[in-house]
Design an enzyme around this catalytic site. Sequence first.
Site, short mmCIF file in Angstrom:
data_model
loop_
_atom_site.label_atom_id
_atom_site.label_comp_id
_atom_site.label_asym_id
_atom_site.label_seq_id
_atom_site.Cartn_x
_atom_site.Cartn_y
_atom_site.Cartn_z
N ARG A 1 0.18 4.90 -0.53
CA ARG A 1 0.94 4.19 -1.57
C ARG A 1 0.38 4.38 -2.98
O ARG A 1 1.08 4.16 -3.96
CB ARG A 1 0.93 2.69 -1.26
CG ARG A 1 1.47 2.31 0.10
CD ARG A 1 2.99 2.40 0.13
NE ARG A 1 3.51 2.01 1.43
CZ ARG A 1 3.81 0.77 1.75
NH1 ARG A 1 3.64 -0.21 0.89
NH2 ARG A 1 4.30 0.49 2.95
N ASP B 1 10.09 -7.01 1.28
CA ASP B 1 8.64 -7.21 1.28
C ASP B 1 8.14 -7.98 0.05
O ASP B 1 6.94 -8.01 -0.22
CB ASP B 1 7.94 -5.83 1.32
CG ASP B 1 8.07 -5.17 2.68
OD1 ASP B 1 7.51 -5.72 3.65
OD2 ASP B 1 8.75 -4.14 2.79
N ASP C 1 1.13 -6.81 -4.45
CA ASP C 1 1.29 -5.37 -4.64
C ASP C 1 1.90 -4.93 -5.98
O ASP C 1 1.50 -3.90 -6.51
CB ASP C 1 2.06 -4.77 -3.45
CG ASP C 1 1.25 -4.89 -2.18
OD1 ASP C 1 0.03 -4.61 -2.23
OD2 ASP C 1 1.81 -5.27 -1.14
N HIS D 1 -3.56 -0.31 3.13
CA HIS D 1 -4.18 -0.52 1.81
C HIS D 1 -5.69 -0.69 1.95
O HIS D 1 -6.17 -1.06 3.02
CB HIS D 1 -3.66 -1.83 1.19
CG HIS D 1 -2.25 -1.77 0.69
ND1 HIS D 1 -1.31 -2.71 1.03
CD2 HIS D 1 -1.63 -0.91 -0.16
CE1 HIS D 1 -0.15 -2.42 0.43
NE2 HIS D 1 -0.33 -1.33 -0.29
N ARG E 1 10.04 -0.83 -2.64
CA ARG E 1 9.32 -1.93 -3.30
C ARG E 1 9.22 -1.74 -4.81
O ARG E 1 8.73 -2.62 -5.51
CB ARG E 1 7.91 -2.06 -2.67
CG ARG E 1 7.97 -2.35 -1.17
CD ARG E 1 6.70 -2.98 -0.67
NE ARG E 1 6.43 -4.23 -1.35
CZ ARG E 1 5.30 -4.90 -1.26
NH1 ARG E 1 4.33 -4.44 -0.52
NH2 ARG E 1 5.13 -6.04 -1.90
N CYS F 1 -2.40 -10.21 0.58
CA CYS F 1 -1.12 -9.68 0.09
C CYS F 1 -0.18 -10.76 -0.42
O CYS F 1 0.67 -10.50 -1.24
CB CYS F 1 -0.36 -8.96 1.21
SG CYS F 1 -1.38 -8.21 2.45
N ILE G 1 4.63 -7.42 9.83
CA ILE G 1 5.08 -6.44 8.82
C ILE G 1 3.89 -6.04 7.93
O ILE G 1 4.03 -5.84 6.72
CB ILE G 1 6.30 -6.94 8.02
CG1 ILE G 1 6.08 -8.37 7.49
CG2 ILE G 1 7.56 -6.87 8.85
CD1 ILE G 1 7.16 -8.81 6.50
C1 CIR Z 1 4.48 -3.04 3.03
O1 CIR Z 1 4.38 -2.17 3.91
O2 CIR Z 1 4.51 -2.78 1.84
C2 CIR Z 1 4.54 -4.50 3.48
N1 CIR Z 1 5.26 -4.57 4.70
C3 CIR Z 1 3.15 -5.07 3.64
C4 CIR Z 1 2.40 -5.15 2.35
C5 CIR Z 1 1.03 -5.69 2.51
N2 CIR Z 1 0.40 -5.85 1.27
C6 CIR Z 1 -0.92 -5.77 1.05
O3 CIR Z 1 -1.68 -5.41 1.95
N3 CIR Z 1 -1.35 -6.02 -0.17
#
Ligand code: CIR
Length: 256
Positions: free
Chosen positions: A134, A61, A67, A164, A86, A251, A245
């Site tokens: 998270r 990711d 993030d 998020h 992550r 993001c 995903i």
């Molecule tokens: C995750 O689940 O962490 C990634 N597949 C997607 C992250 C998306 N990030 C965001 O909304 N800032």
Amino acid sequence: MFQHVIVKIPCKAMINGITDHPELGTPDYEKALAQHASYVETLKQCGVDVTVLPADEAYPDSCFVEDPAIVTKYCAVITNPGAPSRKGETAAIEPVLEQFYPKDKIFHITDPGTLEGGDVMMCGDTFYVGQSARTNAEGIRQLGEILSPFGCKVVAVPLTEVLHLKTGVVYLENNNMLTAGEFCTKPAFESYHKVEIPVEEAYAANCIWVNGKVIVPAEYPTVQAAVEALGYPVLVCDTSEFRKIDGGLSCLSLRF
Ligand code: CIR
């Protein structure tokens, strides 16, 4: 205004990225690369310089570079992602941010605090932070401690429906906010001019304001028209492979 943007090329392992929406299918890697390249070109049209980091196969990711860090005009914060797979992404982003921020202006969220940048929405000097699967209360408390000496306020926003905070709400500056689902009724956002997004276009709540223009995901006509009606020039970018995903426009970059 933003001067800099950081992005990271999606790695091949992105097809195994975390998702709550397996029904959308597996991302097509070649298509994702092309969409990412076009995202970078779109950002350049907004007058920012774009730092493009190489793909990192160790972290599926890792293209979602928003993030592992929070970037502000005062300082940068290396987060502590709540998703175990992550956590290691932060080590790679810190040296990159050292090219833009002095070391004493780079702070860290540490255990037992967790926080992911996708949960942080900057509205001037107020930072709304989603308390999510998270990001926990301790992570939010630590962020408040880091940002308050700069005169910034941190406001926790509990959420239950999405991954998020910025999955469902975006601040477009000038007091304008697009909200979807549970964020349409949050007391924290009462004073903003809110435009509600219909449920079938909720994904497009994840659009981004960059220097007066708004980048909107392709094929969300209601949201595009709503943003245009607010007076913003709109640029459109297809993020269909990242959506699979649970990722989108915000993001995929750090903007500062
Ligand atoms: C995750 O689940 O962490 C990634 N597949 C997607 C992250 C998306 N990030 C965001 O909304 N800032």
